[in-house]
Design an enzyme around this catalytic site. Structure first.
Site, PDB file in Angstrom:
ATOM      1  N   ASP A   1      -3.955  17.715  15.757  1.00 42.89           N
ATOM      2  CA  ASP A   1      -2.806  16.812  15.974  1.00 42.89           C
ATOM      3  C   ASP A   1      -2.680  15.751  14.887  1.00 42.89           C
ATOM      4  OD1 ASP A   1      -4.938  15.192  16.514  1.00 42.89           O
ATOM      5  OD2 ASP A   1      -4.360  14.674  18.560  1.00 42.89           O
ATOM      6  N   GLY A   2      -3.563  15.789  13.878  1.00 41.51           N
ATOM      7  CA  GLY A   2      -3.465  14.857  12.751  1.00 41.51           C
ATOM      8  C   GLY A   2      -4.396  13.660  12.856  1.00 41.51           C
TER       9      GLY A   2
ATOM     10  N   ARG B   1      -0.014  -5.551  -1.188  1.00 39.17           N
ATOM     11  CA  ARG B   1       1.278  -5.896  -1.795  1.00 39.17           C
ATOM     12  C   ARG B   1       2.308  -6.254  -0.723  1.00 39.17           C
ATOM     13  NH1 ARG B   1       2.489  -1.306  -6.051  1.00 39.17           N
ATOM     14  NH2 ARG B   1       1.599  -0.013  -4.420  1.00 39.17           N
ATOM     15  N   GLN B   2       1.910  -6.088   0.540  1.00 37.95           N
ATOM     16  CA  GLN B   2       2.786  -6.526   1.640  1.00 37.95           C
ATOM     17  C   GLN B   2       2.261  -7.856   2.198  1.00 37.95           C
ATOM     18  OE1 GLN B   2       4.420  -3.573   4.296  1.00 37.95           O
ATOM     19  NE2 GLN B   2       3.591  -1.934   3.029  1.00 37.95           N
TER      20      GLN B   2
ATOM     21  N   ASP C   1       4.332  -9.531 -16.080  1.00 41.70           N
ATOM     22  CA  ASP C   1       5.251 -10.419 -15.354  1.00 41.70           C
ATOM     23  C   ASP C   1       4.590 -11.776 -15.134  1.00 41.70           C
ATOM     24  OD1 ASP C   1       3.511 -10.167 -13.158  1.00 41.70           O
ATOM     25  OD2 ASP C   1       4.733  -8.625 -12.214  1.00 41.70           O
TER      26      ASP C   1
ATOM     27  N   LYS D   1       9.755  -9.807 -15.706  1.00 39.09           N
ATOM     28  CA  LYS D   1      10.039  -8.601 -14.892  1.00 39.09           C
ATOM     29  C   LYS D   1      10.812  -8.986 -13.632  1.00 39.09           C
ATOM     30  CE  LYS D   1       7.150  -6.192 -11.735  1.00 39.09           C
ATOM     31  NZ  LYS D   1       5.890  -5.505 -11.392  1.00 39.09           N
TER      32      LYS D   1
ATOM     33  N   ARG E   1      12.100  -7.032 -10.070  1.00 39.55           N
ATOM     34  CA  ARG E   1      12.139  -5.784  -9.294  1.00 39.55           C
ATOM     35  C   ARG E   1      13.166  -5.944  -8.183  1.00 39.55           C
ATOM     36  NH1 ARG E   1       8.368  -1.433  -8.298  1.00 39.55           N
ATOM     37  NH2 ARG E   1       6.584  -2.472  -9.256  1.00 39.55           N
TER      38      ARG E   1
ATOM     39  N   ASP F   1      -2.848  -5.561 -15.624  1.00 37.61           N
ATOM     40  CA  ASP F   1      -2.263  -5.779 -14.297  1.00 37.61           C
ATOM     41  C   ASP F   1      -3.348  -5.503 -13.261  1.00 37.61           C
ATOM     42  OD1 ASP F   1      -0.278  -6.400 -12.515  1.00 37.61           O
ATOM     43  OD2 ASP F   1       1.142  -4.906 -13.240  1.00 37.61           O
TER      44      ASP F   1
ATOM     45  N   THR G   1       3.203   3.447  -9.565  1.00 41.28           N
ATOM     46  CA  THR G   1       4.018   4.519 -10.164  1.00 41.28           C
ATOM     47  C   THR G   1       4.045   4.418 -11.689  1.00 41.28           C
ATOM     48  OG1 THR G   1       6.031   3.180 -10.140  1.00 41.28           O
ATOM     49  CG2 THR G   1       5.551   4.503  -8.163  1.00 41.28           C
TER      50      THR G   1
END
Ligand code: R5P
Length: 304
Positions: free
Chosen positions: A40-41, A107-108, A180, A205, A207, A231, A236
């Site tokens: 079921d994952g 990053r959140q 940045d 920079k 975004r 950085d 990505t």
């Protein structure tokens, strides 16, 4: 004075190489885990021991990075980390130290748009609720968030060893370029490891918070300079590739693309190298082809 406990290290499934290296540096036993996914994952994890008393009364160090890789998502690595802490606790460890070189969701750390969560805090609250005694990360994206975990929490700095690696590559007339404004303090600290008066420049920079698209500007004089673009994370590769293109257009000789956590997602390698980088350099917080600098010794030094 703290009682000196015997140490033992659990090598998390996401940090197999780094975990073993840290155990070697510390001269302690390394224990592996067994993992699988149910149909079921759901994730399954057990510490690979038959005699649970091996853990009882010990200081147990768990090493598990939580970056995405071809074998597991960051969600799976986080769940495995929670499972490791819980099972170690149930076996009666006297002290639990968690080492998560790359911490997912950092990053959140802010709410950029209405309706968003501040999930970085939640990850730390969850770890805290499991009752850990120490927490170590490396160059975490938003350093203040680690204090959401109420235990002793340390953000280890990997800049010196990354700078030593670049120096060993024969870089000359170095300029450190920050992609940045957010990375400028880190870039300034990084530049100090190359020498006293190594200059730091910055690109601008922006975004788009809806689409994630990047716009970068800057016109620097980098003629005949070896440029280090530093950085905390390459995801990505969009940020790094934009900075490299600008650096090359500004006359840079060699360009080193450096990040503590080189996740190298999607077409990041192509984007960065095609933009003109000579080399992509990361640490083994992420186990991939860019992990050229090992964190094992500097982490072990904190754990001694
Ligand atoms: C953002 O603030 C981070 O420091 C990195 O610049 C960012 O995560 C890199 O992401 P990407 O490689 O997707 O541009």
């Amino acid at each position: 004075m703290d009682e000196i406990l015997e140490k033992i290290l659990i090598v998390g499934p996401a940090s197999q190489i780094l975990g073993v290296k840290i155990a070697r540096e510390l001269g302690i036993e390394a224990i592996n885990t067994e993992t699988k996914r149910f149909p079921d994952g759901e994730n399954y994890l057990r510490i690979n021991i038959e005699d649970e008393t091996i853990i009882t009364g010990k200081e147990v160090i768990i090493v598990q990075s939580t970056g995405p890789s071809s074998s597991r998502t960051q969600n799976a690595s986080l769940i495995e980390l929670f499972m490791m802490v819980d099972s170690i606790k149930r076996m009666g460890a006297a002290k639990i130290i968690v080492v998560t070189p790359y911490l997912a969701y950092t990053r959140q750390d802010k709410r950029f748009r209405p309706g968003e969560s501040k999930f970085a805090d939640v990850v730390l609250h969850l770890l805290n609720s499991l009752g850990i005694d120490g927490f170590y990360v490396v160059d975490v994206h938003a350093p203040t968030i680690i204090h959401e975990c109420l235990c002793k929490a340390i953000n280890i700095d990997s800049m010196k060893i990354l700078a030593n690696y670049i120096k060993s590559k024969g870089a000359e007339d170095i300029i450190v370029v920050s992609p940045d404004k957010g990375a400028i303090e880190r870039s300034k600290a990084f530049a100090n490891y190359f020498g006293k008066n190594v200059p730091v420049e910055v690109f601008e920079k922006k975004r788009d918070v809806k689409t994630g698209d990047i716009k970068m500007n800057g016109n620097l004089n980098l003629k005949n300079k070896d440029v280090v673009i530093a950085d905390d994370i390459i995801a990505t590769g969009g940020t790094m590739a934009s900075a490299i293109k600008l650096a090359k257009a500004s006359g840079a000789r060699k360009v080193f693309a450096v990040a503590t956590h080189a996740l190298l997602l999607e077409q990041a390698k192509y984007r960065i190298l095609n933009a003109g980088a000579d080399e992509i350099i990361g640490t083994d917080s992420i186990d991939n082809e860019a992990s050229k600098v090992s964190l094992a010794k500097i982490i072990a030094d904190y754990l001694k």
